[in-house]
Design an enzyme around this catalytic site. Structure first.
Site, PDB file in Angstrom:
ATOM      1  N   CYS A   1       0.847  -1.205   0.000  1.00  0.00           N
ATOM      2  CA  CYS A   1       0.000   0.000   0.000  1.00  0.00           C
ATOM      3  C   CYS A   1       0.875   1.246   0.000  1.00  0.00           C
ATOM      4  O   CYS A   1       1.953   1.265   0.598  1.00  0.00           O
ATOM      5  CB  CYS A   1      -0.906   0.036   1.237  1.00  0.00           C
ATOM      6  SG  CYS A   1      -2.105  -1.309   1.359  1.00  0.00           S
TER       7      CYS A   1
ATOM      8  N   CYS B   1      -4.976  -0.929 -17.378  1.00  0.00           N
ATOM      9  CA  CYS B   1      -4.419  -0.891 -16.026  1.00  0.00           C
ATOM     10  C   CYS B   1      -3.301   0.143 -15.932  1.00  0.00           C
ATOM     11  O   CYS B   1      -2.539   0.146 -14.963  1.00  0.00           O
ATOM     12  CB  CYS B   1      -3.909  -2.275 -15.618  1.00  0.00           C
ATOM     13  SG  CYS B   1      -2.639  -2.950 -16.721  1.00  0.00           S
TER      14      CYS B   1
END
Length: 394
Positions: free
Chosen positions: A57, A352
């Site tokens: 993250c 993406c």
């Protein structure tokens, strides 16, 4: 001079109007003249103890409002760099603990097995005792997996773990270990039976070898069970897949003859109406799609074709009322050049990578297409990875 943070840059830093950057700053924060960050209304307490060290993250300090705006800004910035503009819808964000597919690292260190993501800007592994992006089922297997791997991990070498939730349970591919002999076979069986493993494969360097698979592993796409090769690509979350499929179906409309390029296992091809041509370079994937479509009696032609080296020509493209393409991160420049010379009325582009999408979209727009809308999808929650589906028409 103190300044407010006005946006988050592509790599995750907060940026002021004057161009000052600050790591882990959110829009609405204040950056002081001594580079201290004073938290604002969109700066949340990161839920995970490993943030910001863990590379899984980068944006846990943003609340959902700021994270959604980051997704929009990434796409808008990529378009602007190509001189383009388009309607961008509100992002569809996958919830925490929804990642059903992950690639993790494993190593023996200080007498114990570490499993996790690599640290940001480092090769060190963050040994996960909690994770707020993986599904509970994927995370739960990490503890028993440490015990299984302990005899196989050699000092100074790492294993790479590919975990995916399939229809029958967890599909696990382990790369970089050797597990030979009766003890290893018994350990694999006991581990798989105890932890709901649908298949366990080991790749020692010569390709995946299935060591446990009591029944054929499938993944259901468009209501059709598709045979799933070890380590196969899937959309990262069920919510993200559903959002992208819905956007593609909306973009396609009632077109009767369609092409799905870079089709993979058939995430979109099996959800489309009418007659479908599916082109894909990965042999295992296209054979799985072909078999699944035949069993389901779908009107689908699966073609093993490298669309980088041998894209559909403009004349071949003209046969279709709509073309869907979902290329890798590098985009689909070779195929897009052929589409630009075609008469295809509608293109639905799933991407993406906003930058390669914008580059390809600029080619199409110069050829007479326009971007009708873009649907952002944030399925890699709290990361800088952004996905989208866009409709282009002549």
């Amino acid at each position: 001079m103190s300044e407010p943070i006005v946006r988050v840059a592509a790599r995750g830093e907060g940026v002021t109007a004057s161009g000052r950057h600050a790591a882990f700053a959110a829009p609405g924060d204040t950056l002081t003249d001594t580079d201290e960050i004073i938290a604002g209304p969109h700066h949340q307490t990161p839920p995970c103890r490993y943030f910001p060290a863990c590379g899984g993250c980068q944006l846990q300090h943003l609340d959902d409002t700021a994270y959604a705006q980051f997704v929009i800004d990434r796409i808008a910035g990529a378009l602007a760099a190509q001189g383009l503009d388009a309607p961008i819808r509100a992002p569809l964000l996958s919830p925490p603990r929804s990642r059903r597919r992950a690639a993790l690292q494993a190593e023996m260190r200080e007498g114990r097995v570490k499993i996790g993501f690599s640290e940001n800007a480092s090769h060190a592994i963050v040994d996960l005792a909690e994770c707020h992006v993986l599904t509970p089922e994927l995370f739960a297997i990490l503890a028993p997996l440490r015990k299984l791997l302990a005899p196989w991990l050699k000092k100074g070498r790492r294993a790479r773990l590919h975990l995916t939730e399939a229809d029958q349970g967890i599909d696990l591919l382990i790369e970089g270990v050797e597990a030979e002999g009766l003890d290893a076979a018994e350990a694999i069986t006991a581990f798989a039976q105890a932890n709901g493993v649908a298949r366990l494969s080991i790749d020692s360097g010569l390709g995946p070898e299935t060591r446990w698979e009591p029944e054929p592993v499938t993944i259901t796409l468009g209501g059709v069970p598709v045979p799933m090769p070890p380590g196969a690509f899937l959309q990262a979350t069920r919510e993200g897949e559903a959002a992208l499929v819905a956007a593609v179906r909306e973009g396609v409309g009632d077109a009767g003859t369609l092409a799905d390029l870079f089709a993979g296992l058939g995430t979109f091809a099996l959800s489309l109406p009418g007659k479908v041509y599916a082109g894909e370079a990965a042999r295992d994937a296209i054979l799985s799609l072909k078999a699944a479509a035949a069993r389901a009696r779908r009107t689908l032609f699966a073609d093993h074709r490298d669309l980088f080296r041998r894209p559909l020509t403009s004349a071949e493209c003209d046969r279709f009322a709509c073309i869907v393409l979902d290329p890798p991160r590098a985009g689909a420049r070779e195929q897009v050049l052929q589409l630009a010379e075609s008469k295809v009325p509608v293109i639905v582009y799933v991407s993406c990578n906003p930058s390669s999408f914008a580059r390809d979209a600029e080619i199409l727009c110069k050829a007479g297409y326009r971007i009708d809308w873009i649907q952002p999808v944030g399925q890699f929650r709290w990361s800088t990875h952004v996905e989208l589906a866009a409709r282009l028409s002549r």
